[in-house]
Structure formats: structure tokens, C-alpha cells
Scaffold this active site. Structure first.
Site, PDB file in Angstrom:
ATOM      1  N   CYS A 266       0.815  -1.225   0.000  1.00 54.49           N
ATOM      2  CA  CYS A 266       0.000   0.000   0.000  1.00 54.49           C
ATOM      3  C   CYS A 266       0.846   1.273   0.000  1.00 54.49           C
ATOM      4  O   CYS A 266       0.472   2.268  -0.621  1.00 54.49           O
ATOM      5  CB  CYS A 266      -0.976   0.003   1.172  1.00 54.49           C
ATOM      6  SG  CYS A 266      -0.234  -0.200   2.799  1.00 54.49           S
TER       7      CYS A 266
ATOM      8  N   ASP B 260      -7.389   5.877  -1.483  1.00 52.85           N
ATOM      9  CA  ASP B 260      -7.018   4.676  -0.736  1.00 52.85           C
ATOM     10  C   ASP B 260      -6.579   3.567  -1.696  1.00 52.85           C
ATOM     11  O   ASP B 260      -7.328   3.203  -2.604  1.00 52.85           O
ATOM     12  CB  ASP B 260      -8.228   4.211   0.080  1.00 52.85           C
ATOM     13  CG  ASP B 260      -7.875   3.176   1.129  1.00 52.85           C
ATOM     14  OD1 ASP B 260      -6.820   2.529   0.996  1.00 52.85           O
ATOM     15  OD2 ASP B 260      -8.651   3.024   2.088  1.00 52.85           O
TER      16      ASP B 260
ATOM     17  N   HIS C 252      -6.174   0.453  -0.879  1.00 52.72           N
ATOM     18  CA  HIS C 252      -6.559  -0.849  -0.343  1.00 52.72           C
ATOM     19  C   HIS C 252      -7.797  -1.424  -1.029  1.00 52.72           C
ATOM     20  O   HIS C 252      -8.839  -1.645  -0.411  1.00 52.72           O
ATOM     21  CB  HIS C 252      -6.799  -0.751   1.163  1.00 52.72           C
ATOM     22  CG  HIS C 252      -5.578  -0.404   1.939  1.00 52.72           C
ATOM     23  ND1 HIS C 252      -5.165   0.906   2.122  1.00 52.72           N
ATOM     24  CD2 HIS C 252      -4.659  -1.174   2.565  1.00 52.72           C
ATOM     25  CE1 HIS C 252      -4.047   0.907   2.837  1.00 52.72           C
ATOM     26  NE2 HIS C 252      -3.730  -0.334   3.116  1.00 52.72           N
TER      27      HIS C 252
END
Length: 499
Positions: free
Chosen positions: A138, A382, A384
Site C-alpha cells: 500500500c 485509498d 486498499h
């Protein structure tokens, strides 16, 4: 073509549950400022000793990949609320969401950012069994997004917007007026596919450090449409194939020089140096350099020598007018165990600057790419979300999965103190303006000493070995100019010293 639908490609997921599970799983870990889930296979010492992965390693990798595909492949739809009263800042621009036109402009600005997430089923990373970066990549993805924004402002027209942004038509946020007697929750804005209103938004209060506030509907620009080939080319540089200069394969390979390997954690400081080396290594981007600050200090002469190599000649060539554009990355620590609230106003003022290209950091063990804020909440992209790999070598591949229409926010007080701040200067004049504007923003901190500083001269003038452009692992600290540490030979690039 990527099979991911626009409505499916929005992360909000089982974040709270994930955090609880990861928190229990990682209590034994000692390092701070690291992000991602460290897979069990990395703890296998026998694997490190072996030249080739054995059958057990392959089985572990398959099981871990399957688990991560499930964990980061599930999404739960939800909407983020924005209020109509306070402006939303996105990388130097401000949007007051009190009309549909202004909401559309904010949506267009957000969707136009390059969104880079976990991918699965890409070619195996050299020397490992990994065919996905789910659970550990990430911070690399956040770093890719930061670099991508720098490349957008370097290569694309000023204030470029993706002309096909409207194809992501799902409305994944809502706007409301706080303490409204009609509804305390939120009044959804109509679909972006519907006819737009003609209301003129209210003007936000402006000052020398305030971002520009959009006031008129932004029609599709022919200039933006003509820039689409560059947009496609830029995304290919981040493809998940070994030749891509800024893809995961190349970044992991470069990270080996800093003792990192596929599956390891990557902190924001390490990633800053990996990005610097990636840009220096490739020839696909012309007239661009990356400078990484050393000990929370930007040495102006070091930047000048990096942007204009003739200054290093003896004597300097006075006729040389060459000056490369520069991305400046500043690894910092904004507190001890948690974010120091005194730095919040300073971070806001930095995100208001035209020269800012974002911040990579996140919340503990969970990297994010911050691009703005509203009131006391950060706006972020993000990484993720696990998506299938896209073959960017195909002509006219879909850009849909590289853009996100779901803005997300989180409170400032949940921000991990370890982060890297990015800036961009097109030329020498812009660099001088950047130094002045950032310097003023840094003065807004309530702390005695600024987050970082700009100083004249070179790093060696202060007794620091090496040069930021070739230093592989700086340690950051918070110290005033003139009291810089003379030791930069610390073991980790994510260690920090505080007063």
C-alpha cells in the site's frame, strides 16, 4: 479491458474490522511508521537462504494471495458526507459545495487524480513467489499516486481534468448543510448524469495562502481531450509489468538496494528515495529531477545543482539557462506516538498551495494518499482495493480502474505522524516562489520549530555527508536551522529524533 465496474471499484470495505484484526496481529512488531500487513511467509528464514522458492513457499504464497484477494476484494457501499458551508480543498483548489455546478467541479477534480491500488495476477516479482501486492504494497501504491500527480502537473496542461470522468457516474458522496432543520444527515446531490443547475456558488474567503476557488462551470476543454494520449502513456508507466519504469516490479527491484524485498513493509521515507531513483533511472520522463530532503531540510543550492548541473562546473557556465523541473519530497515526523495537533493548521496550509502534490502517509499500519481536507478531516485516495491487473500494453486499454469517484475522509487526529510531503516546481522562478509560499505555510505551526526548513547552501556546508540527491536513507528530525545533527548514519530511514 478491465472488468471492474465503477460502482465496485470504490473502497470503503470492512476497514474497521481489518484494523482490529491487524492491530491484534501486529502488536508484537517493534517498528513505527511502517505500513501494510506483513505476510507470514516473510518470516520464514529458510526462504531467505534459498535461491529459489520451494513448494512450501509457493503454497504459502498462493494461500496468502487467495486470502488477500478476498480481504481486499470485498467492498461495502457507503457515502462520505461533505457540508455546504466549508470549502473543500484539493491540491491548491477550493470548492464550496453549495450548488450542483460546484459539486460537479469538485467531483471532476477528484476523479481526475490517478488512483493506483493493489493488483492481482501480475507477472511474478523476481526472486519471489508474489503475483500480487495485496497486504504489503500500500505504501508503494501511495508513492506511485504521489509521483503520478507530479507527472500530471509536469506533462499535462495547467488545471488538466480527465474529459471522460463523467463515465464514472455513481454518486458516492453527499452534501448537506450542518444542523439543517430539514435533515440532520445528508441531502444527496442528484446524479452527475442529470442536467446541471445554473446557480452561482458563493465565494469563499480568500487570502494570500488560500487556494483558488472555482466560480464557473468548467466545460470540457479541447485541450484536455487532446492530452488524452499523454494521459494513457503516463498510466502505462505505472503498469504492473516488469518493464514499466514506475510499476511495482521496478520499485521493488530498486528497493532491494535499501534492504527491502517483495512482501516487506515500506515506510514513507524509503519510498521517497525509491521514487527518486526510479525517475533518475528512466529516460521516459524528460527534464525532471526528484530531490529528497535530508534531515527535514531542503538545501537550496543542492536543488539548484540538481536542476542545473552546469552549476557544478568549475567555473560555472554563466550562459547556461537549463533548469529542470523538480519534485521535492520531504520525509517528516509530525509527532511521537500520534500526530501532534499543533501541526494540523500547518498541514492544511501546505495542502492549500498550488505547488503541493500531496502527502503519503496514512493511519497506523494503513497507508493513504492525502490530497486535501474539509474542516478537521483529511481527503484521501485509498490503495486498499484489490483489482485484476490491466494489460497497459494493449491499445486503448480502459482507464476506468485508474480513477476513483468515491472521495473518502478521515479525522486529522487519526493520521500517522510518519509521512512524506511532495511539491513540484516547473522552473527556477517557480522554485523560488515555492520556497517563499511553503515558508509562510510552515510559520503557521504552533510549535516553536517548523516541520521542515529551507536553507541556503549545500548539505555538506552543515557537516552532513553526501548529497540529498544520492543519499540512500536519510533520517528525519525536527530541529531548527543551525542545530542540525552531524550524524546521518542511522540504521533506518524511518527513525526520527525529537527535541
Amino acid at each position: 479491458m478491465n472488468p471492474v465496474s465503477p460502482s465496485a471499484a470504490q473502497y470503503v470495505g470492512v476497514v474497521m474490522l481489518d484494523e482490529q484484526v491487524e492491530g491484534r496481529r501486529q502488536q508484537h512488531l517493534e517498528r513505527q511508521g511502517s505500513f501494510g500487513l506483513r505476510p507470514p511467509q516473510i518470516q520464514d528464514a529458510s526462504r531467505e537462504a534459498a535461491g529459489e522458492p520451494d513448494e512450501m513457499d509457493r503454497l504459502k504464497a498462493k494461500l496468502m494471495s487467495a486470502w488477500n484477494n478476498v480481504k481486499y476484494g470485498w467492498t461495502v457501499k457507503s457515502k462520505t458526507s461533505f457540508n455546504k458551508i466549508s470549502p473543500v480543498t484539493v491540491l491548491g483548489h477550493s470548492y464550496l459545495l453549495n450548488s450542483e455546478d460546484e459539486v460537479e467541479r469538485f467531483h471532476l477534480a477528484f476523479v481526475s487524480r490517478i488512483w493506483l491500488t493493489y493488483r492481482r495476477e501480475f507477472p511474478q516479482l523476481e526472486g519471489s513467489t508474489w503475483t500480487t501486492d495485496c497486504g504489503w504494497g500500500c505504501m508503494l501504491r501511495s508513492g506511485q499516486m504521489l509521483l503520478a500527480q507530479g507527472l500530471v502537473v509536469h506533462l499535462m496542461p495547467r488545471d488538466w481534468a480527465w474529459p471522460d470522468a463523467q463515465q464514472l457516474t455513481d454518486v458516492d458522496f453527499e452534501v448537506f448543510r450542518p444542523r439543517s432543520p430539514v435533515r440532520a444527515g445528508g441531502v444527496p446531490i442528484p446524479s452527475f448524469g442529470s442536467p446541471r443547475g445554473t446557480n452561482t456558488p458563493e465565494k469563499s474567503v480568500s487570502n494570500s495562502q488560500a487556494p483558488r476557488c472555482s466560480q464557473k462551470k468548467r466545460p470540457e476543454s479541447a485541450r484536455d481531450r487532446q492530452s488524452e494520449p499523454i494521459h494513457h502513456k503516463l498510466v502505462t508507466w505505472f503498469g504492473d509489468q516488469p518493464p514499466a519504469p514506475f510499476g511495482v516490479h521496478q520499485l521493488v527491484e530498486i528497493g532491494k538496494g535499501s534492504g527491502k524485498k517483495a512482501g516487506d513493509w515500506y515506510g514513507p521515507s524509503i519510498v521517497a528515495h525509491i521514487l527518486r531513483k526510479a525517475v533518475a533511472k528512466t529516460s521516459v520522463v524528460q527534464n525532471l529531477a526528484v530531490y529528497v530532503a535530508q534531515d527535514c531540510t531542503v538545501y537550496k543550492e543542492d536543488v539548484a545543482r540538481l536542476c542545473n548541473p552546469s552549476l557544478g562546473q568549475s567555473p560555472p557556465d554563466p550562459s547556461s539557462q537549463a533548469w529542470k523541473s523538480v519534485i521535492i519530497l520531504v520525509p517528516v515526523r509530525l509527532g511521537g506516538e500520534a500526530l501532534n495537533p499543533s501541526y494540523i493548521e500547518c498541514v492544511k496550509n501546505i495542502l492549500k498551495l498550488d505547488s503541493c502534490i500531496g502527502i503519503i502517509g496514512g493511519k497506523p499500519k494503513h497507508s493513504l494518499y492525502f490530497i486535501g481536507f474539509q474542516d478537521e478531516q483529511l481527503l484521501y485516495l485509498d490503495p486498499h482495493y484489490c483489482q485484476p491487473v490491466v494489460d497497459v500494453t494493449q491499445a486503448n486499454f480502459s482507464l476506468e480502474s485508474f480513477h476513483c469517484s468515491s472521495p473518502k475522509k478521515m479525522p486529522f487526529n487519526r493520521m500517522d505522524p510518519s509521512c512524506t510531503i511532495g511539491f513540484y516546481a516547473k522552473n527556477k522562478k517557480d522554485f523560488e516562489s515555492l520556497c517563499s509560499a511553503v515558508g509562510k505555510a510552515l510559520l503557521s505551526s504552533k510549535e516553536k520549530y517548523p516541520i521542515f526548513t529551507f536553507v541556503e547552501g549545500q548539505s555538506q556546508d552543515y557537516g552532513l555527508e553526501g548529497h540529498s540527491s544520492n543519499h540512500s536513507g536519510p533520517a528525519a528530525h525536527i530541529l531548527p536551522p543551525g542545530k542540525l545533527s552531524r550524524s546521518n548514519n542511522r540504521r533506518s530511514s524511518d527513525e526520527f529524533v525529537f527535541l
